[in-house]
Design a protein around this motif. Sequence first.
Motif, PDB file in Angstrom:
ATOM      1  N   LEU A  55      32.963  42.068  35.883  1.00  0.00           N
ATOM      2  CA  LEU A  55      33.695  41.224  34.932  1.00  0.00           C
ATOM      3  C   LEU A  55      33.531  39.753  35.294  1.00  0.00           C
ATOM      4  CD1 LEU A  55      35.764  40.853  32.597  1.00  0.00           C
ATOM      5  CD2 LEU A  55      37.572  41.058  34.331  1.00  0.00           C
ATOM      6  N   ALA A  62      42.943  41.157  33.776  1.00  0.00           N
ATOM      7  CA  ALA A  62      42.569  42.289  34.625  1.00  0.00           C
ATOM      8  C   ALA A  62      43.672  42.546  35.637  1.00  0.00           C
ATOM      9  CB  ALA A  62      41.256  42.004  35.339  1.00  0.00           C
ATOM     10  N   VAL A 103      43.002  45.114  30.983  1.00  0.00           N
ATOM     11  CA  VAL A 103      42.314  46.224  31.646  1.00  0.00           C
ATOM     12  C   VAL A 103      42.708  46.294  33.120  1.00  0.00           C
ATOM     13  CG1 VAL A 103      40.329  46.122  30.095  1.00  0.00           C
ATOM     14  CG2 VAL A 103      40.323  44.739  32.172  1.00  0.00           C
ATOM     15  N   ILE A 150      38.950  34.824  32.242  1.00  0.00           N
ATOM     16  CA  ILE A 150      39.673  35.943  32.846  1.00  0.00           C
ATOM     17  C   ILE A 150      40.853  35.470  33.683  1.00  0.00           C
ATOM     18  CG2 ILE A 150      37.631  37.410  32.858  1.00  0.00           C
ATOM     19  CD1 ILE A 150      37.344  36.846  35.875  1.00  0.00           C
ATOM     20  N   LEU A 205      35.724  44.737  38.650  1.00  0.00           N
ATOM     21  CA  LEU A 205      36.149  43.333  38.727  1.00  0.00           C
ATOM     22  C   LEU A 205      34.972  42.420  39.031  1.00  0.00           C
ATOM     23  CD1 LEU A 205      39.522  43.710  40.654  1.00  0.00           C
ATOM     24  CD2 LEU A 205      39.240  42.927  38.295  1.00  0.00           C
ATOM     25  N   VAL A 261      43.078  37.386  36.789  1.00  0.00           N
ATOM     26  CA  VAL A 261      43.069  38.572  37.640  1.00  0.00           C
ATOM     27  C   VAL A 261      44.352  38.625  38.458  1.00  0.00           C
ATOM     28  CG1 VAL A 261      41.847  39.819  39.453  1.00  0.00           C
ATOM     29  CG2 VAL A 261      40.562  38.438  37.801  1.00  0.00           C
ATOM     30  N   THR A 263      40.466  37.960  28.936  1.00  0.00           N
ATOM     31  CA  THR A 263      40.575  39.271  29.580  1.00  0.00           C
ATOM     32  C   THR A 263      41.576  39.167  30.721  1.00  0.00           C
ATOM     33  OG1 THR A 263      38.291  39.877  29.061  1.00  0.00           O
ATOM     34  CG2 THR A 263      39.381  41.112  30.811  1.00  0.00           C
ATOM     35  N   LEU A 267      40.801  47.437  36.597  1.00  0.00           N
ATOM     36  CA  LEU A 267      39.452  47.748  37.066  1.00  0.00           C
ATOM     37  C   LEU A 267      39.419  47.949  38.571  1.00  0.00           C
ATOM     38  CD1 LEU A 267      37.597  44.968  35.029  1.00  0.00           C
ATOM     39  CD2 LEU A 267      37.737  47.387  34.423  1.00  0.00           C
TER      40      LEU A 267
END
Length: 388
Positions: free
Chosen positions: A274, A235, A264, A203, A271, A205, A233, A266
């Motif tokens: 995830l 985020a 995405v 991920i 989060l 973020v 992913t 979130l």
Amino acid sequence: MKILYICNNISIPGNGICTSAQNFCAALREAGVDVRVLAGENKDPGGIQPDFRLKRFHFPIFQPIIDANGFSYASLDKKVIREAVEWADIIHCEEPLFVQRSAIKMAEKMGKSIVGTFHMYTQNLLSEIPLANSALMNKILLWAWKTRHYNHMSDIQCPTEVVKAHLERNGFKARLHVISNGINIPREPVVAKPYEGGPFRIILVGRFATIKRPGILLEAMKYSSHAREIQLTFAGTGVLEKKLRQHSDKLVKEGVLQYIPEIVFLDKAGLKELARNSYLVVHVASMEVEGLGCAEAIREGTVPVIAQDNKYIGTAGFALDDRSLFPYNDTRELARRIDWWIEHPQERNRMAQVYADTARNWSIENSTHKLIEMYEKITISQNTRRIL
């Protein structure tokens, strides 16, 4: 002791400055400190409004860029600003912008103490403005921030040692305190979730902004021996979202990736969930004051791989060893770090728990105690001056 937090907006989801201000105000109140907020209005009519509310300011031409980067400016209303400053013993400026400048001038006339937090580099403000993000413009803006804002403060909160060193290099006069913005830590220790098979979820973020360079992670997939075993992913949200989707689709069509990268946005609970179910968290920004999104993922037992340099990336301080660091912008080295962790799942599982335990040192409670100590020393000094 009455503390006034001044922030252009304190209610934008996903904005690091807003999140920090919200967390500190809540933690200070819980510790018994009288805190109020001077900020722009909450766009959500049903949401919590600041104690001293300013209207939002709309910039001609640049407003869509500002909105896309998750920021909002407040309009100057000197009557409201004066009322707020008169109420406070100490004003705490979250940004070096127009509202804070107006409050600083009033506070100086009233003999009020002024402190601030260095939340962003000049590049964070200029990076999305065409022709503005040059070395000269950044130098001029930093000089303006220093002379018009920070040199009028007695104390500055530096979220990381990297920030403190940056201010020292550039001749800031205030007392500098290394105090993390802090993250919320659960009462019970987190038990990291071990890898149990399936795609390796990695991920990223944070905001999709030029200075955050999220595309670096996609580029690294071209050099990873395990790219087709990885589920990426992203985020967050931001101006680069469309480019990220196009870049992702291209890598899938070329056969570099088997799993379509997810993009995405979130809430905090999303989060957290995830991160709990991810193998690694990657942080690739070329400039970052602290990077609490990464810290919050580490808190859940996600092992980090973080870009590092010698001047601007405070997030690198979260890494416990070189296996979680790579030279910023070096996509081949990023791929090597990712591959190493994938090839050593038992060590990843062990370090996931080590990282989750270490994250407890970055609690908002610890940072709040340090802030209160700073405020108390300022108050004692202020009272002493009044007696003399």
